[in-house]
Design an enzyme around this catalytic site. Sequence first.
Site, mmCIF file in Angstrom:
data_model
loop_
_atom_site.group_PDB
_atom_site.id
_atom_site.type_symbol
_atom_site.label_atom_id
_atom_site.label_comp_id
_atom_site.label_asym_id
_atom_site.label_seq_id
_atom_site.Cartn_x
_atom_site.Cartn_y
_atom_site.Cartn_z
ATOM 1 N N TYR A 8 1.352 -0.991 -0.160
ATOM 2 C CA TYR A 8 -0.023 -0.050 -0.149
ATOM 3 C C TYR A 8 0.579 1.180 -0.370
ATOM 4 C CZ TYR A 8 1.499 -0.380 4.427
ATOM 5 O OH TYR A 8 2.656 -0.595 6.005
ATOM 6 N N GLY A 9 2.069 0.923 0.194
ATOM 7 C CA GLY A 9 3.226 2.447 0.268
ATOM 8 C C GLY A 9 3.864 2.716 -0.599
ATOM 9 N N THR A 10 5.280 2.366 -0.113
ATOM 10 C CA THR A 10 6.034 2.667 -1.103
ATOM 11 C C THR A 10 6.760 1.543 -2.297
ATOM 12 O OG1 THR A 10 8.268 1.915 0.455
ATOM 13 C CG2 THR A 10 7.442 4.778 0.626
ATOM 14 N N LEU A 11 6.587 0.189 -1.801
ATOM 15 C CA LEU A 11 6.406 -0.719 -2.502
ATOM 16 C C LEU A 11 5.171 -0.718 -3.911
ATOM 17 C CD1 LEU A 11 7.276 -3.541 -0.004
ATOM 18 C CD2 LEU A 11 9.291 -2.328 -2.107
ATOM 19 N N GLU A 83 11.226 -4.218 5.699
ATOM 20 C CA GLU A 83 10.045 -3.888 6.109
ATOM 21 C C GLU A 83 10.397 -4.303 7.898
ATOM 22 O OE1 GLU A 83 7.815 -2.334 5.480
ATOM 23 O OE2 GLU A 83 7.145 -3.060 3.030
#
Length: 150
Positions: A8-11, A83
């Site tokens: 849901y983010g930087t990936l 992570e």
Amino acid sequence: MMNKVFVYGTLKSNQPNGRFMRDNSNGFAKFIGKGITEKRYPLVIIGEFNLPSLLKKEDLGKQVLGEIFEVDEKKTQWLDMFEDHPHLYKREIIRVIQVDSGDSGDQAISQRVQECWCYIYQQFEDSQIKPPFYDDYNSSGAHGLEYNQE
């Protein structure tokens, strides 16, 4: 063994670390499609690095948009390291509604609920659970809190 993971983010694709999901040197990942969390969660941007962080406070916040990948064990282990699982983020199963068919083009899988691993931020205080809550992270979004990789 293959696992489904929701990012849901930087990936996500076109985000600062999205290239790592397509890099087969750290394990295999196949883009399955876009998804949205079945439950609402607070997605906040916190810390000196402006980390997008999904907090384990169900039914507070918004349904969060992201991407579903199918990953092998090597990629799962790499994601755990990336992570900092289980210290900074903890890998947990959440339910995600798949909203498109991704690379396969198979419309039969659209709108199907998937159980996916998701990295939930662990080191937060209640004072960090406050708006704005985001539903679709973009590092260069209007929030002005660009991800800081340094």
